[in-house]
Design a protein around this motif. Structure first.
Motif, mmCIF file in Angstrom:
data_model
loop_
_atom_site.group_PDB
_atom_site.id
_atom_site.type_symbol
_atom_site.label_atom_id
_atom_site.label_comp_id
_atom_site.label_asym_id
_atom_site.label_seq_id
_atom_site.Cartn_x
_atom_site.Cartn_y
_atom_site.Cartn_z
ATOM 1 N N ARG A 261 -16.121 -3.022 -4.955
ATOM 2 C CA ARG A 261 -16.287 -2.656 -6.363
ATOM 3 C C ARG A 261 -16.301 -1.134 -6.466
ATOM 4 N NH1 ARG A 261 -21.167 -6.769 -8.267
ATOM 5 N NH2 ARG A 261 -20.207 -8.632 -7.393
ATOM 6 N N GLU B 231 -17.730 1.399 -7.832
ATOM 7 C CA GLU B 231 -18.931 1.766 -8.573
ATOM 8 C C GLU B 231 -19.356 3.154 -8.152
ATOM 9 O OE1 GLU B 231 -21.968 -1.293 -9.455
ATOM 10 O OE2 GLU B 231 -21.250 -2.205 -7.606
ATOM 11 N N GLY C 158 -28.294 1.487 -1.933
ATOM 12 C CA GLY C 158 -28.211 0.048 -2.218
ATOM 13 C C GLY C 158 -27.010 -0.338 -3.064
ATOM 14 N N ARG C 159 -26.155 0.611 -3.399
ATOM 15 C CA ARG C 159 -24.952 0.285 -4.183
ATOM 16 C C ARG C 159 -23.746 0.951 -3.533
ATOM 17 N NH1 ARG C 159 -24.934 -2.008 -8.837
ATOM 18 N NH2 ARG C 159 -27.008 -1.386 -9.472
ATOM 19 N N TYR C 160 -22.828 0.150 -3.070
ATOM 20 C CA TYR C 160 -21.700 0.677 -2.305
ATOM 21 C C TYR C 160 -20.381 0.213 -2.907
ATOM 22 C CZ TYR C 160 -25.699 0.910 0.759
ATOM 23 O OH TYR C 160 -26.946 1.137 1.259
ATOM 24 N N HIS D 263 -19.409 -3.727 -0.111
ATOM 25 C CA HIS D 263 -20.666 -4.316 0.338
ATOM 26 C C HIS D 263 -20.378 -5.729 0.829
ATOM 27 C CE1 HIS D 263 -20.582 -6.162 -3.719
ATOM 28 N NE2 HIS D 263 -21.406 -7.061 -3.235
ATOM 29 N N GLN E 141 -21.558 -9.868 1.060
ATOM 30 C CA GLN E 141 -22.396 -10.906 0.454
ATOM 31 C C GLN E 141 -22.405 -12.166 1.306
ATOM 32 O OE1 GLN E 141 -21.771 -11.942 -3.686
ATOM 33 N NE2 GLN E 141 -21.595 -9.800 -4.278
ATOM 34 N N ARG F 140 -26.656 -11.689 -16.366
ATOM 35 C CA ARG F 140 -25.649 -11.629 -15.295
ATOM 36 C C ARG F 140 -24.296 -11.170 -15.834
ATOM 37 N NH1 ARG F 140 -26.335 -11.772 -10.597
ATOM 38 N NH2 ARG F 140 -24.644 -13.084 -9.911
ATOM 39 N N PHE G 114 -20.963 -11.954 -15.381
ATOM 40 C CA PHE G 114 -19.671 -12.612 -15.545
ATOM 41 C C PHE G 114 -19.676 -13.672 -16.645
ATOM 42 C CE2 PHE G 114 -19.819 -11.680 -10.821
ATOM 43 C CZ PHE G 114 -19.239 -10.437 -10.980
ATOM 44 N N GLU H 56 -31.871 -14.256 -10.546
ATOM 45 C CA GLU H 56 -31.731 -13.162 -9.585
ATOM 46 C C GLU H 56 -32.963 -13.123 -8.690
ATOM 47 O OE1 GLU H 56 -30.512 -9.548 -11.681
ATOM 48 O OE2 GLU H 56 -28.435 -10.209 -11.416
ATOM 49 N N ALA I 142 -31.400 -6.061 -7.451
ATOM 50 C CA ALA I 142 -31.547 -7.470 -7.070
ATOM 51 C C ALA I 142 -31.056 -7.662 -5.638
ATOM 52 C CB ALA I 142 -30.742 -8.342 -8.016
ATOM 53 N N GLY J 216 -30.170 -10.670 -4.688
ATOM 54 C CA GLY J 216 -29.137 -11.688 -4.833
ATOM 55 C C GLY J 216 -29.167 -12.240 -6.237
ATOM 56 N N GLY J 217 -28.176 -13.041 -6.534
ATOM 57 C CA GLY J 217 -28.154 -13.626 -7.871
ATOM 58 C C GLY J 217 -27.118 -14.717 -7.946
ATOM 59 N N GLY K 41 -24.902 -15.377 -4.690
ATOM 60 C CA GLY K 41 -24.434 -14.347 -3.761
ATOM 61 C C GLY K 41 -25.625 -13.470 -3.395
ATOM 62 N N GLY L 137 -26.855 -10.016 -1.414
ATOM 63 C CA GLY L 137 -26.363 -8.745 -0.893
ATOM 64 C C GLY L 137 -26.912 -8.490 0.508
ATOM 65 N N ARG M 289 -28.608 -5.075 1.087
ATOM 66 C CA ARG M 289 -29.931 -4.985 0.459
ATOM 67 C C ARG M 289 -30.971 -5.783 1.237
ATOM 68 N NH1 ARG M 289 -28.381 -4.938 -5.978
ATOM 69 N NH2 ARG M 289 -26.833 -3.277 -5.758
HETATM 70 P P1 AMP Z 1 -23.726 -9.862 -8.299
HETATM 71 O O1 AMP Z 1 -23.009 -11.151 -8.348
HETATM 72 O O2 AMP Z 1 -22.992 -8.716 -8.845
HETATM 73 O O3 AMP Z 1 -25.114 -9.963 -8.867
HETATM 74 O O4 AMP Z 1 -23.904 -9.559 -6.749
HETATM 75 C C1 AMP Z 1 -24.689 -10.382 -5.930
HETATM 76 C C2 AMP Z 1 -25.532 -9.533 -5.017
HETATM 77 O O5 AMP Z 1 -24.681 -8.695 -4.225
HETATM 78 C C3 AMP Z 1 -26.452 -8.565 -5.745
HETATM 79 O O6 AMP Z 1 -27.669 -9.158 -6.061
HETATM 80 C C4 AMP Z 1 -26.610 -7.472 -4.718
HETATM 81 O O7 AMP Z 1 -27.604 -7.803 -3.783
HETATM 82 C C5 AMP Z 1 -25.280 -7.435 -4.026
HETATM 83 N N1 AMP Z 1 -24.413 -6.377 -4.593
HETATM 84 C C6 AMP Z 1 -23.641 -6.434 -5.696
HETATM 85 N N2 AMP Z 1 -22.970 -5.287 -5.881
HETATM 86 C C7 AMP Z 1 -23.323 -4.473 -4.858
HETATM 87 C C8 AMP Z 1 -22.963 -3.139 -4.468
HETATM 88 N N3 AMP Z 1 -22.093 -2.432 -5.170
HETATM 89 N N4 AMP Z 1 -23.515 -2.633 -3.348
HETATM 90 C C9 AMP Z 1 -24.387 -3.358 -2.612
HETATM 91 N N5 AMP Z 1 -24.766 -4.603 -2.928
HETATM 92 C C10 AMP Z 1 -24.237 -5.165 -4.036
#
Ligand code: AMP
Length: 436
Positions: free
Chosen positions: A116, A118, A123-125, A128, A130, A261, A263, A272, A294, A296-297, A319, A321, A324
């Motif tokens: 992604r 971003e 914690g945000r890459y 990443h 899953q 969430r 999507f 989450e 989060a 996960g979620g 999913g 992370g 994380r």
């Molecule tokens: P999401 O479906 O976007 O909520 O992603 C599921 C999980 O993946 C999140 O709860 C995070 O733990 C992890 N995650 C999502 N995006 C990132 C990111 N850019 N960098 C690291 N972990 C991420």
């Protein structure tokens, strides 16, 4: 010679170095153990997919599709994307690979990198990983609860403390539109006080306003109408059943009416996974809301199957992370033994002995003994230093004379005691010694 360019890993990506591999290995092992325990089988899908798979599944106007997808045209002219998440690929495979004909539900898990674009931060890459879990082909709320319980199980098996689930229901195509209208009316009346992004969101997806992290929108958000109050009977009963199952399983959860969430394909349950103690960490609730991440979620996505196959395919998933999870393992001081722990060090002196020790090394390894060496070194002192560093229990020293006589020196690294052992018997002797 100066290199032309000092290369660096692309922004937002990182190398997983040997010292960190033990955490990754542990997470993979635990996910596999939990998944198999619940009857989930592994699936791997390509990193690349038709870009439209994601835009159709997640919704054109979601952040991921609008801003974060790595999309490109191939030399052949196809428009593909690096997957930003796993669920659409899994549903694509389910439909494409005839899993509709298998006994339902089909339960799948995966461990995979996601991409992604971003703004990177702790914690945000941009790349990443899953761990994903999906139950496809069953609408029973018991699976929503089981997926949540599995996420907790992964955390618990990793030794994490204070895990908590936040949960909400997004309703279904029957009850959500009326709530959307109600919500849009509420926010429209207060539009001048909304942040720039929310003003835009208001036009195409008012639900997403509930997810806004901007300070100025928090108060409006807090007083907004709740979706839970507008659920249709079916969604209401479904949500109630999920919560009852969670109670039965003693899964710790809290209702969060603002959890939406990212999507469009989600229906009914969304959740989450967080660390509970973060609530207590410095700052006001608002600052905390904005900064916490989060682990996960997931949730139910009964709408996705229809988009991809034209048929109703109820499903639920999550999913987690991996970066994380590992971050929390380190923060909470979870101890993981190193992956490489040699028990024996093999030192050699002279060309003949070196040649002989090469074969002995193979024998030791073959018999299941973890053996370290530094064959490239000549000096015995340097080799003994390596042995010390490796923290082995036994060091074997094969000198020129020993090699000719068919014996080897065996040193107990704890006591310093040294004895000569026949080469032929050394594997057996070491095995005995290590057993003690
Ligand atoms: P999401 O479906 O976007 O909520 O992603 C599921 C999980 O993946 C999140 O709860 C995070 O733990 C992890 N995650 C999502 N995006 C990132 C990111 N850019 N960098 C690291 N972990 C991420």
């Amino acid at each position: 010679m100066k290199p032309k360019k000092q290369f660096q890993a692309p922004k937002g990506t990182f190398d997983i170095l040997p010292e960190d591999q033990k955490y990754w290995e542990k997470v993979r092992k635990v996910v596999k153990h939990v998944a198999l325990g619940y009857g989930f089988e592994r699936i791997d899908t390509p990193i690349l997919e038709d870009a439209e798979l994601f835009s159709l599944s997640e919704g054109e106007t979601t952040d991921v599709v609008e801003k974060q997808m790595y999309t490109f045209r191939t030399k052949g002219g196809d428009v593909v994307a690096l997957r930003p998440e796993g669920t659409p690929s899994i549903m694509r495979a389910y439909v494409e690979r005839g899993m509709t004909n298998a006994p339902q539900p089909v339960k799948l898990y995966y461990l995979a990198p996601m991409f992604r674009y971003e703004q990177p931060q702790a914690g945000r890459y941009r790349q990443h990983h899953q761990a994903g879990l999906e139950v496809i082909g069953d609408q029973n709320p018991i699976y929503d609860a089981q997926i949540i319980s599995m996420c907790i199980a992964v955390g618990v098996e990793l030794g994490l403390k204070n895990l908590n689930v936040e949960i909400n229901s997004l309703g279904c195509p029957k009850c959500r539109p009326a709530y959307r209208t109600q919500l849009a009316r509420y926010f429209k009346a207060r539009a001048p006080r909304l942040c720039k992004d929310c003003k835009r969101r208001l036009k195409y997806n008012p639900l997403r306003l509930l997810d806004c992290k901007e300070e100025q929108c928090q108060e409006l958000k807090a007083n907004a109408p709740n979706l839970i109050d507008s659920l249709c009977q079916e969604c209401h009963d479904h949500f109630k059943a999920v919560l009852e199952y969670l109670d039965e399983l003693a899964v710790p959860y809290a209702l969060n009416p603002h959890l939406v969430r990212g999507f469009d394909y989600y229906t009914k349950t969304v959740f989450e996974l967080f660390l509970e103690d973060e609530h207590a960490e410095g700052g006001s609730e608002k600052t905390h809301e904005r900064s916490r991440l989060a682990l996960g979620g997931g949730g139910r996505y009964d709408a996705l199957g229809k988009i991809l196959s034209g048929k109703d395919v109820p499903a639920a998933g999550a999913g987690i992370g991996m970066e994380r999870l590992i971050g929390v393992m380190k923060k909470q001081g979870v101890k993981i033994p190193p992956l490489y722990r040699p028990e024996v060090f093999l030192a050699q002196l002279g060309a003949f002995a070196r040649k002989k020790s090469l074969k002995l090394f193979e024998e030791l390894r073959h018999s299941g003994i973890m053996v370290a060496e530094s064959f490239g070194k000549d000096s015995i002192k340097a080799q003994l230093r390596s042995a010390d560093r490796a923290g082995v229990k036994i060091t074997l020293i094969l000198g020129q004379k020993e090699a000719i006589d068919g014996v080897i020196l065996m040193r107990d690294m704890e006591t310093g005691a040294q004895e000569s052992v026949e080469l032929e018997k050394i594997v057996k002797v070491i095995k005995e010694k290590l057993k003690k």
